[in-house]
Design a protein around this motif. Structure first.
Motif, mmCIF file in Angstrom:
data_model
loop_
_atom_site.group_PDB
_atom_site.id
_atom_site.type_symbol
_atom_site.label_atom_id
_atom_site.label_comp_id
_atom_site.label_asym_id
_atom_site.label_seq_id
_atom_site.Cartn_x
_atom_site.Cartn_y
_atom_site.Cartn_z
ATOM 1 N N GLY A 12 0.858 -1.188 0.000
ATOM 2 C CA GLY A 12 0.000 0.000 0.000
ATOM 3 C C GLY A 12 0.889 1.231 0.000
ATOM 4 N N ILE A 32 5.773 -7.930 -0.404
ATOM 5 C CA ILE A 32 4.816 -9.021 -0.658
ATOM 6 C C ILE A 32 3.424 -8.400 -0.564
ATOM 7 C CG2 ILE A 32 3.926 -11.253 0.153
ATOM 8 C CD1 ILE A 32 6.461 -11.683 1.726
ATOM 9 N N ASP A 33 2.549 -8.722 -1.507
ATOM 10 C CA ASP A 33 1.155 -8.286 -1.337
ATOM 11 C C ASP A 33 0.198 -9.351 -1.854
ATOM 12 O OD1 ASP A 33 -0.123 -5.185 -0.791
ATOM 13 O OD2 ASP A 33 -1.453 -6.786 -1.453
ATOM 14 N N ALA A 34 -0.883 -9.524 -1.118
ATOM 15 C CA ALA A 34 -1.892 -10.515 -1.492
ATOM 16 C C ALA A 34 -2.618 -10.097 -2.773
ATOM 17 C CB ALA A 34 -2.897 -10.665 -0.359
ATOM 18 N N GLY A 40 -2.460 -0.961 -2.373
ATOM 19 C CA GLY A 40 -3.307 -1.201 -1.197
ATOM 20 C C GLY A 40 -4.713 -0.653 -1.388
ATOM 21 N N CYS A 42 -5.690 2.313 -1.813
ATOM 22 C CA CYS A 42 -5.767 3.352 -2.849
ATOM 23 C C CYS A 42 -6.084 2.763 -4.222
ATOM 24 C CB CYS A 42 -4.438 4.118 -2.946
ATOM 25 S SG CYS A 42 -4.146 5.154 -1.530
ATOM 26 N N ARG A 85 -0.021 -14.229 -0.155
ATOM 27 C CA ARG A 85 -0.216 -13.729 1.210
ATOM 28 C C ARG A 85 0.910 -14.216 2.111
ATOM 29 N NH1 ARG A 85 -5.078 -16.180 2.346
ATOM 30 N NH2 ARG A 85 -3.887 -17.881 3.180
ATOM 31 N N GLY A 116 0.704 -3.866 6.528
ATOM 32 C CA GLY A 116 -0.444 -4.656 6.041
ATOM 33 C C GLY A 116 -1.788 -3.958 6.073
ATOM 34 N N GLY A 119 -5.351 -5.308 6.558
ATOM 35 C CA GLY A 119 -5.140 -6.751 6.471
ATOM 36 C C GLY A 119 -5.058 -7.150 5.022
ATOM 37 N N SER A 120 -4.858 -8.425 4.808
ATOM 38 C CA SER A 120 -4.715 -8.880 3.430
ATOM 39 C C SER A 120 -6.112 -8.997 2.811
ATOM 40 C CB SER A 120 -3.938 -10.192 3.426
ATOM 41 O OG SER A 120 -4.669 -11.225 2.920
ATOM 42 N N PHE A 121 -6.240 -8.482 1.593
ATOM 43 C CA PHE A 121 -7.541 -8.499 0.924
ATOM 44 C C PHE A 121 -7.835 -9.911 0.428
ATOM 45 C CE2 PHE A 121 -6.693 -3.965 0.782
ATOM 46 C CZ PHE A 121 -7.955 -3.450 1.054
ATOM 47 N N ILE A 254 -1.086 -13.056 10.111
ATOM 48 C CA ILE A 254 -0.182 -12.201 10.899
ATOM 49 C C ILE A 254 -0.601 -12.191 12.368
ATOM 50 C CG2 ILE A 254 0.526 -9.770 11.234
ATOM 51 C CD1 ILE A 254 0.533 -9.513 8.189
ATOM 52 N N ILE A 283 3.963 -0.581 10.445
ATOM 53 C CA ILE A 283 3.783 0.828 10.039
ATOM 54 C C ILE A 283 2.492 0.992 9.236
ATOM 55 C CG2 ILE A 283 6.211 1.560 10.107
ATOM 56 C CD1 ILE A 283 6.474 0.732 7.171
ATOM 57 N N ILE A 296 -2.700 8.394 5.401
ATOM 58 C CA ILE A 296 -1.546 8.085 4.550
ATOM 59 C C ILE A 296 -0.302 8.832 5.032
ATOM 60 C CG2 ILE A 296 -0.651 8.287 2.188
ATOM 61 C CD1 ILE A 296 -3.626 7.882 1.272
#
Ligand SMILES: Cc1cc2nc3c(=O)[nH]c(=O)nc-3n(C[C@H](O)[C@H](O)[C@H](O)COP(=O)(O)OP(=O)(O)OC[C@H]3O[C@@H](n4cnc5c(N)ncnc54)[C@H](O)[C@@H]3O)c2cc1C
Length: 349
Positions: A12, A32-34, A40, A42, A85, A116, A119-121, A254, A283, A296
């Motif tokens: 994000g 890493i992003d799901a 994210g 946005c 994820r 995160g 959380g992960s989508f 997580i 963060i 943001i």
């Protein structure tokens, strides 16, 4: 094994800006992003909405902010593991970490920054028997590479922008596109609805409403689906079934990492946003502390302070002296150099 200095979980705005701040300290990042794309909330929830409280930008579309952050970080050559994820974390004897995704991709880093967000989508899944059996065997909940669908028969279900936009996009790639929606009205942008209707008339999209996919068929992979329309069953040949019913965020795995959690967020020390596990930072929207604001610009500030502590962990005993970018310029890892204007350098010297 992917190796990096700071492993960022979540691409994000907070994760993306971390790449730049870390780069100034000569630290390399991997994210890493799901989701299949960075940005994210946005890019997933409100890419076309203007944001009015990014410093220096009286107004900027959330999608453009993502583009700008990617552009700003590009020179520091971040790596990306997208559509996966982060599932488990293991602390090694030397204090570094191995983070493994749900697809088994392993990442090794001395510092982990969890950015995160909410959380992960995770995809909202339709209630269809055996759906899980066909996952990655023809059932996909997000489109990572449209080329996978070239000359294939694709059934998409859903009534929002994703379902409409991907049906339009794949109409030129797949051999057959069928869009199934349980209502006659769609929730997406009006011009996308019009385009789908136009492509239906041209025979490029097979539109079936009001209807639902109720079963999947195939020995190993998806070979067909049953569609129920007004009490009648239609059996349709298909190589792919893509339910696009939206995504909902979950803190997910997580929350089992031994981190101190309060109200679904990770508790941190405001000195540098470190969690109760040394070397693991949290963060952006994912953390909590007294006075926390989920904005943001707060994520940007937290990322900046976090990188200073990450530097000390990665370079023990080495001193870092903060320099303004106007004075030091910016040295990209890709060989690019943004010079500091001479006049400023002289004035400071
Ligand atoms: C409609 C709307 C309007 C908003 N308007 C504003 C505004 O005007 N100004 C403002 O400052 N803020 C606004 N916000 C809030 C702002 O979007 C968030 O503060 C910001 O997105 C937080 O950024 P982040 O990087 O911390 O988290 P996110 O943007 O939530 O990104 C987190 C990423 O982490 C990923 N992730 C999480 N867990 C995992 C995992 N285990 N493995 C892999 N990936 C994972 C997620 O998939 C996600 O992509 C708005 C929010 C919404 C919903």
């Amino acid at each position: 094994m992917i190796k990096t200095d700071i492993l960022i979980i979540g691409a994000g705005p907070t994760g993306l800006f971390t790449v730049f701040e870390a780069g100034l300290l000569k630290l390399k990042c991997h994210l890493i992003d799901a989701l299949a794309q960075p940005g994210g909330q946005c890019s997933e929830i409100y890419p076309k909405k203007p944001i009015y409280d990014i410093p220096g930008f009286p107004e900027i579309l959330a999608g453009d902010l993502t583009k700008n952050l990617l552009e700003q970080g590009k020179q520091f050559e971040p790596g990306f593991t997208l559509g996966e994820r982060a599932e488990t974390i293991e602390k090694l004897e030397d204090g570094s970490f191995i983070v493994t995704t749900n697809k088994g991709t392993k990442h090794h880093a001395p510092v982990v920054a969890i950015a995160g967000g909410l959380g992960s989508f995770e995809p909202r899944k339709p209630k269809i028997e055996n759906l899980e059996f066909y996952e990655d065997k023809g059932v996909e909940y997000m489109i990572k590479d449209p080329e996978v669908y070239r000359n294939k028969k694709v059934v998409i279900s859903g009534g929002g922008d994703s379902a409409l936009d991907w049906s339009i996009f794949l109409a030129d790639i797949a051999s057959e596109v069928t869009l199934v929606h349980r209502r006659n009205e769609f929730r997406g942008a009006l011009d996308s609805v019009e385009k789908v209707k136009e492509l239906k008339l041209l025979g490029k999209i097979n539109l079936i409403t009001p209807a639902e996919v109720t079963a999947i068929h195939g020995n190993q992979n998806v070979e067909g689906v049953t569609i129920e329309k007004e009490g009648e069953n239609i059996l349709l040949e298909a190589d792919h079934f893509i339910p696009l019913f939206g995504l909902s965020p979950k803190l997910g795995p997580i929350s089992d990492w031994g981190l101190e959690i309060e109200k679904n967020a990770i508790k941190v020390d405001t000195l540098d946003y470190q969690t109760n596990i040394p070397g693991v930072f949290a963060i952006g929207d994912v953390n909590t502390y007294e006075g926390k604001l989920k904005l943001i610009l707060c994520g940007f500030h937290e990322a900046t302070l976090m990188c200073q502590s990450a530097y000390k962990i990665i370079n023990p005993g080495k001193k870092y002296v903060l320099k303004y970018t106007t004075v030091s310029g910016v040295d990209g890892f890709d060989g690019t150099r943004k010079e500091a204007p001479k006049a400023v350098v002289q004035a400071i010297d």
